[in-house]
Design a protein around this motif. Structure first.
Motif, PDB file in Angstrom:
ATOM      1  N   TYR A 167       0.849  -1.207   0.000  1.00 44.27           N
ATOM      2  CA  TYR A 167       0.000   0.000   0.000  1.00 44.27           C
ATOM      3  C   TYR A 167       0.876   1.245   0.000  1.00 44.27           C
ATOM      4  O   TYR A 167       0.610   2.216  -0.717  1.00 44.27           O
ATOM      5  N   ASP A 168       1.915   1.228   0.812  1.00 44.90           N
ATOM      6  CA  ASP A 168       2.801   2.381   0.948  1.00 44.90           C
ATOM      7  C   ASP A 168       3.651   2.582  -0.302  1.00 44.90           C
ATOM      8  O   ASP A 168       4.020   3.718  -0.624  1.00 44.90           O
ATOM      9  N   ARG A 169       3.950   1.511  -1.010  1.00 47.55           N
ATOM     10  CA  ARG A 169       4.725   1.633  -2.250  1.00 47.55           C
ATOM     11  C   ARG A 169       3.938   2.415  -3.287  1.00 47.55           C
ATOM     12  O   ARG A 169       4.499   3.179  -4.073  1.00 47.55           O
ATOM     13  N   ILE A 170       2.615   2.255  -3.258  1.00 45.16           N
ATOM     14  CA  ILE A 170       1.758   2.900  -4.257  1.00 45.16           C
ATOM     15  C   ILE A 170       1.622   4.398  -3.986  1.00 45.16           C
ATOM     16  O   ILE A 170       1.695   5.212  -4.909  1.00 45.16           O
TER      17      ILE A 170
ATOM     18  N   LEU B  77       0.587  12.888  -5.067  1.00 44.81           N
ATOM     19  CA  LEU B  77      -0.093  12.153  -6.135  1.00 44.81           C
ATOM     20  C   LEU B  77      -1.367  12.840  -6.587  1.00 44.81           C
ATOM     21  O   LEU B  77      -1.890  12.525  -7.657  1.00 44.81           O
ATOM     22  N   GLY B  78      -1.891  13.743  -5.761  1.00 44.13           N
ATOM     23  CA  GLY B  78      -3.127  14.429  -6.122  1.00 44.13           C
ATOM     24  C   GLY B  78      -4.275  13.452  -6.308  1.00 44.13           C
ATOM     25  O   GLY B  78      -4.505  12.561  -5.484  1.00 44.13           O
TER      26      GLY B  78
ATOM     27  N   LYS C 220      -2.223  15.345   2.688  1.00 45.99           N
ATOM     28  CA  LYS C 220      -1.216  15.415   3.746  1.00 45.99           C
ATOM     29  C   LYS C 220      -0.154  14.361   3.483  1.00 45.99           C
ATOM     30  O   LYS C 220      -0.463  13.248   3.046  1.00 45.99           O
ATOM     31  N   GLY C 221       1.089  14.693   3.746  1.00 45.70           N
ATOM     32  CA  GLY C 221       2.171  13.722   3.624  1.00 45.70           C
ATOM     33  C   GLY C 221       2.586  13.455   2.190  1.00 45.70           C
ATOM     34  O   GLY C 221       2.161  14.124   1.248  1.00 45.70           O
TER      35      GLY C 221
ATOM     36  N   ASN D 146      -8.963   6.307  -4.240  1.00 45.20           N
ATOM     37  CA  ASN D 146      -9.222   4.859  -4.363  1.00 45.20           C
ATOM     38  C   ASN D 146      -7.994   3.990  -4.096  1.00 45.20           C
ATOM     39  O   ASN D 146      -8.013   2.781  -4.361  1.00 45.20           O
ATOM     40  N   GLU D 147      -6.932   4.593  -3.575  1.00 43.84           N
ATOM     41  CA  GLU D 147      -5.789   3.817  -3.085  1.00 43.84           C
ATOM     42  C   GLU D 147      -5.900   3.714  -1.559  1.00 43.84           C
ATOM     43  O   GLU D 147      -6.552   4.534  -0.911  1.00 43.84           O
ATOM     44  N   VAL D 148      -5.265   2.698  -0.988  1.00 42.34           N
ATOM     45  CA  VAL D 148      -5.335   2.455   0.452  1.00 42.34           C
ATOM     46  C   VAL D 148      -4.242   3.241   1.173  1.00 42.34           C
ATOM     47  O   VAL D 148      -3.068   3.129   0.813  1.00 42.34           O
TER      48      VAL D 148
END
Length: 202
Positions: free
Chosen positions: A29-32, A171-172, A165-166, A177-179
């Motif tokens: 999830y964090d890679r995305i 990625l805007g 945030k962060g 729809n990403e986790v």
């Protein structure tokens, strides 16, 4: 539900075990939308906590929160270490010298953790962070309606948000729809509470 030291110890142990089990998925999830290390970082703190308690189990209720805070602050890198560490430390302060908590006192402690995350992260709900999982979880816990299903609903709603945030904010619209990895690991935290307390439902 009366929350004792033993129940809290079980809660945090289950959380640590879940984090270790899900570390690859959390990092994916964090890679995305981040830098890809959330799961590995969280698992490091989780393993250190389990190892500590295998040698020296916590004595008092507040010890569970304090020791978890120390392991997350010292052993977990990135943003998640300070954020979770602060949450657990604020929960320890809220517990104080009590050796058991009523449901209302548990809610107060979790709210203190939420406020700690908010202050440390300089963030608020609606920004697609772990707060967007904590906020509804606290509300459901207060109403005695926290279940695995409500946690999944909260995570799904967080997924639908645009990150502001962060690192994910860069990625805007692509963050929609990403986790959020912090929300996903927070879901594990509250799932562990449900399992430890043997309350709630599916």
């Amino acid at each position: 539900m009366i929350v004792t030291k033993d129940l809290t110890h079980k809660w945090f142990t289950l959380f640590a075990e879940k984090v270790i089990q899900e570390k690859e998925q959390l990092s994916e999830y964090d890679r995305i939308i981040g830098d890809g290390d959330h799961g590995m970082n969280m698992a490091r703190g989780a393993q250190q906590l389990i190892t500590l308690w295998q040698a020296v189990p916590p004595v008092h209720l507040s010890d569970v929160f304090k020791q978890a805070a120390m392991k997350w602050i010292s052993g977990v890198g990135g943003a998640s270490g300070p954020l979770y560490g602060t949450a657990f430390l604020e929960m320890a302060k809220a517990v104080g010298a009590k050796e058991e908590l009523s449901n209302d006192e548990l809610v107060t402690a979790v709210k203190a953790g939420f406020e700690g995350i908010k202050k440390r992260g300089k963030s608020d709900i609606g920004q697609k962070t772990m707060l967007d999982l904590w906020a509804p979880a606290v509300q459901d816990l207060e109403k005695d309606e926290l279940t695995m299903a409500t946690l999944q609903t909260a995570l799904t709603k967080t997924n639908e948000l645009k990150a502001t945030k962060g690192r994910a904010s860069f990625l805007g619209d692509r963050s929609i729809n990403e986790v959020d990895p912090g929300a996903a690991s927070s879901k594990l935290f509250f799932e562990a509470l449900i399992e430890a307390g043997e309350f709630g439902g599916n």
